[in-house]
Design a protein around this motif. Sequence first.
Motif, PDB file in Angstrom:
ATOM      1  N   CYS A 133      20.489  96.387  30.207  1.00  0.00           N
ATOM      2  CA  CYS A 133      20.564  97.250  31.378  1.00  0.00           C
ATOM      3  C   CYS A 133      19.178  97.800  31.700  1.00  0.00           C
ATOM      4  N   ASP A 134      18.769  97.697  32.955  1.00  0.00           N
ATOM      5  CA  ASP A 134      17.472  98.226  33.375  1.00  0.00           C
ATOM      6  C   ASP A 134      17.445  99.753  33.371  1.00  0.00           C
ATOM      7  N   CYS A 135      18.599 100.383  33.427  1.00  0.00           N
ATOM      8  CA  CYS A 135      18.640 101.850  33.443  1.00  0.00           C
ATOM      9  C   CYS A 135      18.639 102.464  32.045  1.00  0.00           C
ATOM     10  N   TRP A 154       9.749  98.806  28.028  1.00  0.00           N
ATOM     11  CA  TRP A 154      10.717  99.562  28.812  1.00  0.00           C
ATOM     12  C   TRP A 154      10.646 101.051  28.478  1.00  0.00           C
TER      13      TRP A 154
END
Length: 55
Positions: free
Chosen positions: A14-16, A53
Amino acid sequence: MPDLETVSINFTDCDCCGHFMMVDRNLTLRELTTEEFREVTNHPTVVAEWRRWVN
């Protein structure tokens, strides 16, 4: 920085929030097993991406 290359792994994150999920053959998502999670999180490319990230 380690030399990173493309790796064929059937998972996504998940990018979030960075949560990992496996992509099954029918393109549905499922939770990783404990063994899969250990394997994925110890892979150098995944570790490097996770660190990128977080920063």
